[in-house]
Every structure is written in C-alpha cells, then in structure tokens.
Design a protein around this motif. Structure first.
Motif, PDB file in Angstrom:
ATOM      1  N   SER A  55     -30.621  24.824  -6.753  1.00 55.35           N
ATOM      2  CA  SER A  55     -30.027  24.049  -5.656  1.00 55.35           C
ATOM      3  C   SER A  55     -31.086  23.295  -4.878  1.00 55.35           C
ATOM      4  O   SER A  55     -30.935  22.103  -4.581  1.00 55.35           O
ATOM      5  N   VAL A  56     -32.177  23.972  -4.527  1.00 55.31           N
ATOM      6  CA  VAL A  56     -33.184  23.323  -3.678  1.00 55.31           C
ATOM      7  C   VAL A  56     -33.990  22.290  -4.455  1.00 55.31           C
ATOM      8  O   VAL A  56     -34.581  21.383  -3.853  1.00 55.31           O
ATOM      9  N   GLN A  57     -34.000  22.413  -5.784  1.00 55.25           N
ATOM     10  CA  GLN A  57     -34.732  21.439  -6.591  1.00 55.25           C
ATOM     11  C   GLN A  57     -33.893  20.209  -6.935  1.00 55.25           C
ATOM     12  O   GLN A  57     -34.444  19.148  -7.221  1.00 55.25           O
ATOM     13  N   THR A  58     -32.580  20.344  -6.909  1.00 52.85           N
ATOM     14  CA  THR A  58     -31.714  19.238  -7.327  1.00 52.85           C
ATOM     15  C   THR A  58     -31.056  18.499  -6.163  1.00 52.85           C
ATOM     16  O   THR A  58     -30.685  17.333  -6.315  1.00 52.85           O
ATOM     17  N   LEU A  59     -30.892  19.149  -5.005  1.00 56.53           N
ATOM     18  CA  LEU A  59     -30.296  18.492  -3.850  1.00 56.53           C
ATOM     19  C   LEU A  59     -31.388  18.073  -2.865  1.00 56.53           C
ATOM     20  O   LEU A  59     -32.306  18.857  -2.603  1.00 56.53           O
ATOM     21  N   PRO A  60     -31.293  16.871  -2.308  1.00 53.95           N
ATOM     22  CA  PRO A  60     -32.275  16.462  -1.306  1.00 53.95           C
ATOM     23  C   PRO A  60     -32.166  17.328  -0.055  1.00 53.95           C
ATOM     24  O   PRO A  60     -31.072  17.707   0.366  1.00 53.95           O
ATOM     25  N   LEU A  61     -33.315  17.644   0.532  1.00 51.14           N
ATOM     26  CA  LEU A  61     -33.350  18.434   1.749  1.00 51.14           C
ATOM     27  C   LEU A  61     -33.515  17.525   2.965  1.00 51.14           C
ATOM     28  O   LEU A  61     -34.231  16.526   2.907  1.00 51.14           O
ATOM     29  N   ASN A  62     -32.851  17.886   4.055  1.00 50.57           N
ATOM     30  CA  ASN A  62     -33.070  17.258   5.350  1.00 50.57           C
ATOM     31  C   ASN A  62     -33.356  18.354   6.352  1.00 50.57           C
ATOM     32  O   ASN A  62     -32.607  19.340   6.433  1.00 50.57           O
ATOM     33  N   ILE A  63     -34.442  18.191   7.105  1.00 53.68           N
ATOM     34  CA  ILE A  63     -34.906  19.241   7.999  1.00 53.68           C
ATOM     35  C   ILE A  63     -34.670  18.831   9.450  1.00 53.68           C
ATOM     36  O   ILE A  63     -35.117  17.768   9.888  1.00 53.68           O
ATOM     37  N   VAL A  64     -33.954  19.687  10.190  1.00 57.32           N
ATOM     38  CA  VAL A  64     -33.701  19.445  11.603  1.00 57.32           C
ATOM     39  C   VAL A  64     -34.861  20.033  12.406  1.00 57.32           C
ATOM     40  O   VAL A  64     -35.101  21.251  12.383  1.00 57.32           O
ATOM     41  N   ALA A  65     -35.592  19.174  13.094  1.00 60.02           N
ATOM     42  CA  ALA A  65     -36.744  19.589  13.887  1.00 60.02           C
ATOM     43  C   ALA A  65     -36.533  19.181  15.336  1.00 60.02           C
ATOM     44  O   ALA A  65     -35.603  18.445  15.668  1.00 60.02           O
ATOM     45  N   GLY A  66     -37.406  19.657  16.198  1.00 55.23           N
ATOM     46  CA  GLY A  66     -37.305  19.312  17.605  1.00 55.23           C
ATOM     47  C   GLY A  66     -37.942  20.371  18.465  1.00 55.23           C
ATOM     48  O   GLY A  66     -38.303  21.455  17.992  1.00 55.23           O
ATOM     49  N   LEU A  67     -38.079  20.088  19.751  1.00 52.40           N
ATOM     50  CA  LEU A  67     -38.681  21.019  20.685  1.00 52.40           C
ATOM     51  C   LEU A  67     -37.820  22.268  20.842  1.00 52.40           C
ATOM     52  O   LEU A  67     -36.615  22.261  20.569  1.00 52.40           O
ATOM     53  N   THR A  68     -38.437  23.340  21.283  1.00 53.14           N
ATOM     54  CA  THR A  68     -37.717  24.584  21.531  1.00 53.14           C
ATOM     55  C   THR A  68     -36.599  24.365  22.541  1.00 53.14           C
ATOM     56  O   THR A  68     -36.799  23.735  23.580  1.00 53.14           O
ATOM     57  N   GLY A  69     -35.406  24.871  22.196  1.00 52.28           N
ATOM     58  CA  GLY A  69     -34.286  24.790  23.125  1.00 52.28           C
ATOM     59  C   GLY A  69     -33.420  23.558  22.988  1.00 52.28           C
ATOM     60  O   GLY A  69     -32.495  23.373  23.775  1.00 52.28           O
ATOM     61  N   THR A  70     -33.694  22.705  22.006  1.00 49.84           N
ATOM     62  CA  THR A  70     -32.874  21.498  21.843  1.00 49.84           C
ATOM     63  C   THR A  70     -31.554  21.789  21.134  1.00 49.84           C
ATOM     64  O   THR A  70     -30.680  20.923  21.090  1.00 49.84           O
ATOM     65  N   GLY A  71     -31.401  22.978  20.565  1.00 43.76           N
ATOM     66  CA  GLY A  71     -30.131  23.341  19.931  1.00 43.76           C
ATOM     67  C   GLY A  71     -30.101  23.082  18.444  1.00 43.76           C
ATOM     68  O   GLY A  71     -29.050  22.731  17.885  1.00 43.76           O
ATOM     69  N   LYS A  72     -31.219  23.275  17.775  1.00 42.66           N
ATOM     70  CA  LYS A  72     -31.281  23.033  16.319  1.00 42.66           C
ATOM     71  C   LYS A  72     -30.303  23.933  15.562  1.00 42.66           C
ATOM     72  O   LYS A  72     -29.642  23.489  14.614  1.00 42.66           O
ATOM     73  N   THR A  73     -30.199  25.180  16.000  1.00 44.24           N
ATOM     74  CA  THR A  73     -29.278  26.104  15.330  1.00 44.24           C
ATOM     75  C   THR A  73     -27.830  25.648  15.489  1.00 44.24           C
ATOM     76  O   THR A  73     -27.008  25.815  14.574  1.00 44.24           O
ATOM     77  N   GLU A  74     -27.498  25.054  16.620  1.00 47.94           N
ATOM     78  CA  GLU A  74     -26.145  24.544  16.830  1.00 47.94           C
ATOM     79  C   GLU A  74     -25.837  23.410  15.853  1.00 47.94           C
ATOM     80  O   GLU A  74     -24.704  23.287  15.358  1.00 47.94           O
ATOM     81  N   VAL A  75     -26.833  22.575  15.557  1.00 42.86           N
ATOM     82  CA  VAL A  75     -26.646  21.509  14.568  1.00 42.86           C
ATOM     83  C   VAL A  75     -26.419  22.115  13.190  1.00 42.86           C
ATOM     84  O   VAL A  75     -25.515  21.700  12.451  1.00 42.86           O
ATOM     85  N   ILE A  76     -27.225  23.121  12.846  1.00 39.12           N
ATOM     86  CA  ILE A  76     -27.078  23.782  11.541  1.00 39.12           C
ATOM     87  C   ILE A  76     -25.663  24.329  11.375  1.00 39.12           C
ATOM     88  O   ILE A  76     -25.038  24.189  10.320  1.00 39.12           O
ATOM     89  N   LYS A  77     -25.138  24.942  12.419  1.00 39.48           N
ATOM     90  CA  LYS A  77     -23.793  25.525  12.332  1.00 39.48           C
ATOM     91  C   LYS A  77     -22.698  24.454  12.294  1.00 39.48           C
ATOM     92  O   LYS A  77     -21.596  24.705  11.813  1.00 39.48           O
ATOM     93  N   ALA A  78     -23.009  23.254  12.775  1.00 38.71           N
ATOM     94  CA  ALA A  78     -22.001  22.189  12.823  1.00 38.71           C
ATOM     95  C   ALA A  78     -21.934  21.372  11.545  1.00 38.71           C
ATOM     96  O   ALA A  78     -20.971  20.623  11.339  1.00 38.71           O
ATOM     97  N   VAL A  79     -22.935  21.494  10.669  1.00 35.91           N
ATOM     98  CA  VAL A  79     -22.995  20.697   9.440  1.00 35.91           C
ATOM     99  C   VAL A  79     -22.745  21.619   8.250  1.00 35.91           C
ATOM    100  O   VAL A  79     -23.492  22.573   8.010  1.00 35.91           O
ATOM    101  N   LYS A  80     -21.703  21.337   7.484  1.00 34.82           N
ATOM    102  CA  LYS A  80     -21.277  22.246   6.416  1.00 34.82           C
ATOM    103  C   LYS A  80     -22.281  22.370   5.280  1.00 34.82           C
ATOM    104  O   LYS A  80     -22.270  23.354   4.543  1.00 34.82           O
ATOM    105  N   SER A  81     -23.142  21.372   5.113  1.00 35.86           N
ATOM    106  CA  SER A  81     -24.104  21.416   4.006  1.00 35.86           C
ATOM    107  C   SER A  81     -25.410  22.094   4.403  1.00 35.86           C
ATOM    108  O   SER A  81     -26.446  21.865   3.802  1.00 35.86           O
ATOM    109  N   SER A  82     -25.354  22.970   5.411  1.00 35.01           N
ATOM    110  CA  SER A  82     -26.555  23.617   5.932  1.00 35.01           C
ATOM    111  C   SER A  82     -26.768  24.997   5.318  1.00 35.01           C
ATOM    112  O   SER A  82     -25.820  25.675   4.908  1.00 35.01           O
ATOM    113  N   LEU A  83     -28.032  25.403   5.290  1.00 25.51           N
ATOM    114  CA  LEU A  83     -28.423  26.782   5.007  1.00 25.51           C
ATOM    115  C   LEU A  83     -29.011  27.340   6.293  1.00 25.51           C
ATOM    116  O   LEU A  83     -29.961  26.788   6.845  1.00 25.51           O
ATOM    117  N   ASP A  84     -28.451  28.452   6.769  1.00 24.77           N
ATOM    118  CA  ASP A  84     -28.824  29.010   8.068  1.00 24.77           C
ATOM    119  C   ASP A  84     -29.898  30.083   7.886  1.00 24.77           C
ATOM    120  O   ASP A  84     -29.602  31.275   7.807  1.00 24.77           O
TER     121      ASP A  84
END
Length: 370
Positions: free
Chosen positions: A137-166
């Motif tokens: 999966s990780v070799q065949t699908l393109p990865l997109n990485i959610v980055a940002g300062l501490t407390g910006t809510g990166k985990t909330e974005v991960i939970k809101a996007v169905k194609s995420s790995l938590d």
C-alpha cells in the motif's frame, strides 16, 4: 480454510470473528484486533510440551499434551470453544502455523458435533500477509503528510479524511513528551497489525492516496515501519495553520481536560488518586524535556504548572494551565518546529487552516478515484 491472501483480505476487511488457540504468552506478544484468545494449553502446559518435544520427540510431546489437557480440563476448554463457535458461526480458529494445535481442537469440536473451520498457515501466515499488504500500500499509493505547529489539530484532520492512516491512534500516544495516555500503549506487533488492517480498508475504498500525520520514527514506544517512515520523509507536506490562542485552547483540552478525564475513569472511586496521577503525568512530561528546554525555563514553567494544578484541585478551573502551555509553545515547540520546517519548505505543497486542508485532501482523493 486454505492459505489464501484473498481469504485473509476478506477476513480482515469484514472483521471476521476468530479464536486464537495459542498460549497466552504467545498471544500477548502479538495478536489481531478483536480476536479472542481461547488457548489449547496454558503457558506452563505449553512449556512442558515444548521441553518434552525437544528431548523426546513429537510423539512423546503429543502424548504429554493429551495427558495434560484431559478430563474436566478438556471438557471446560471444549465447552469454551463450542460457545465461541455457536456465537460466531461465520468465524475461524487458528494456532501459530495452523498445524497440530488447531487440528486437534477442530477434531475435538467435531467429536462434540461441531464443524468449525481452521486457518491453514495460522497466525504466522496472516501476520505475513499484513506485513506484505502494508508495504504494498505505501509503495503504490502516493503519500501526503499533514504537518504543522503543535496544537494546530493535525489529528483532527487525519480523522476527517477517510484515506488516512492514524499512526497516533494505533500507537495510543500523541507523539510528544506529553503524549502518553492513562492506559498503556500496544506492543509493536499489535500496532503494526492494526495499522496494516486500516491500510487494507483504505485501499479497499479505492483511495488514491494515503494521508498521515508528520511523525518521527518513534510514536511513544511504537516504531513506524521502516519503509513507511522512509517514504514519509520524501512525501509532499500539507501545512496546517491556526491561531496561537486556538492552539493553546486545543492543547488545554487534550493534555489537561481529557487527560484528567482518563485518570478519573481509571479511578472512579478515588478522585484524589486520579488527580495525583494526572499531576504526575503533567510534571513528568515537563521533566522529560528539561535538557532541551533548559533547566531555568523548565523550572519556571514547572512553577506555573504546579500553581495551575493547585488551582484546578481547589476550584476545578483549568484556565491557569493556559500560561504554562503558552510558555511551552513559545519557548520550546514553536522554535523546534520552525527549525524543522526550514529544511522542509521545498516539500510544502499547500498551506491553510483546518477546513481548507481537509477540503484540499478530500478533493485529491476524489480526483484520484474518479
């Protein structure tokens, strides 16, 4: 059931009930989510049989196994297996390699009038399938990485996007010095198995990408699989932004309100013990970054934290915690993230607030699938 990757895929995608016949010591080293451990032998019985096999061979070991699991002991275990089979007629049984132990249990169930399928290849084959499928999966699908300062809510974005790995969800850790939860992290194998199963679900939905939060190699005590981590270091970054005040509020909710709630849930009849453990959790997080923060700053923030804890204990108010959180962001996390971003600017393909980042990632999924 024969050893077949399509069968394994279906089992994990459908969360098919399974009973694991391995001894508890084997099960606790690594298992699949939701599986029930109904061992053929206890740890002590397994050790005795193993020692017998080493010194006297397979035939003697099998004979000893029958001697140890006999009479009322055998009746109780068959009753437990039969109960599982009755409650889960669509399920399977397995042992480590799908060999003698699962064959024997299958035979004893048949003698009790119950036909129940076993997985040939057992735990070992299914574990191999998950490792291979995650890597694919990780070799065949393109990865997109959610980055940002501490407390910006990166985990909330991960939970809101169905194609995420938590990663943090499966590791049961928020990935920082304050990231521990009140309950322990899973072991490494359980973490990898859960992550691989989530990747199976994402690919089954036809997602054209995998979205992950920007993490180090270690998420608490759990290690991100090497190939996945390597590809994460090369993937495009989506930079999440938010105001300083919102970040302080979010961290207050995660690290103070929610964490106190976790300890309170562990000790519902002893609020004093719950609060003491919560306070120790916070002060311990600050102590872990003493060297990088600097002793003087750490002591200053510790004083503010202890005053906030005293006020919370006295009045129930958590507002005073905002002061040490703001200081920690200003003196520690933000400078660290600014330094880290300086080497990643060329990888940033999009920046925005939470709603725009979620929309951007969802649009990419839709475009990729269509």
């Amino acid at each position: 059931m024969r050893e077949n990757t399509e069968d394994f895929r279906r089992i994990f995608l459908q969360s098919t009930p399974m009973m694991d016949l391995r001894a508890p010591i084997e099960f606790n080293k690594g298992a699949f989510p939701g599986v029930v451990n109904l061992p053929l032998m206890t740890d002590d019985e397994r050790q005795q049989v193993g020692t017998c096999y080493k010194h006297s061979g397979q035939e003697a070991a099998i004979a000893l196994g029958h001697k140890l699991v006999n009479g009322s002991t055998k009746e109780q275990r068959v009753e437990a297996w039969a109960g599982f089979a009755a409650a889960n007629p669509e399920g399977y049984l397995y042992c480590f390699r799908g060999g003698l132990r699962s064959q024997l249990v299958q035979q004893w169930l048949a003698e009790a009038g119950i036909t129940y399928p076993r997985i040939i290849g057992g735990y070992k084959a299914m574990r191999r399938f998950l490792i291979d499928s995650l890597e694919h999966s990780v070799q065949t699908l393109p990865l997109n990485i959610v980055a940002g300062l501490t407390g910006t809510g990166k985990t909330e974005v991960i939970k809101a996007v169905k194609s995420s790995l938590d990663l943090e969800g499966h590791a049961h850790h928020r990935g920082s010095s304050f990231g521990r939860h009140a309950t322990p992290q899973p072991n490494q194998i359980d973490f990898e198995n859960a992550l691989a199963i989530e990747a199976l679900h994402v690919t089954e939905q036809g997602a054209g990408q995998l979205v992950l939060e920007d993490e180090g190699r270690m998420v608490g005590s759990c290690t991100v699989p090497l190939e996945l981590f390597r590809l994460m270091q090369q993937a495009p970054l989506i930079w999440l932004e938010d105001t300083f005040e919102n970040r302080v509020t979010r961290i207050l909710g995660d690290y103070v309100v929610d964490m106190h709630g976790e300890f309170a849930a562990l000790h519902p009849d002893d609020p004093q013990q719950a609060f003491d453990q919560f306070a120790e959790h916070l002060t311990g997080g600050l102590l872990r970054i003493r060297k990088r923060l600097g002793g003087e700053k750490q002591q200053a923030l510790l004083g503010i934290m202890e005053s906030a804890l005293a006020e919370q204990k006295r009045t129930g108010s958590v507002d005073a915690h905002r002061d040490w959180i703001a200081g920690l962001l200003t003196d520690y996390y933000d400078p660290m993230y600014a330094y880290q971003r300086s080497g990643k600017d060329e990888r940033v393909v999009f920046s925005g607030d939470q709603s725009s980042v979620v929309e951007y990632l969802r649009d990419r999924t839709l475009v990729s699938v269509s």
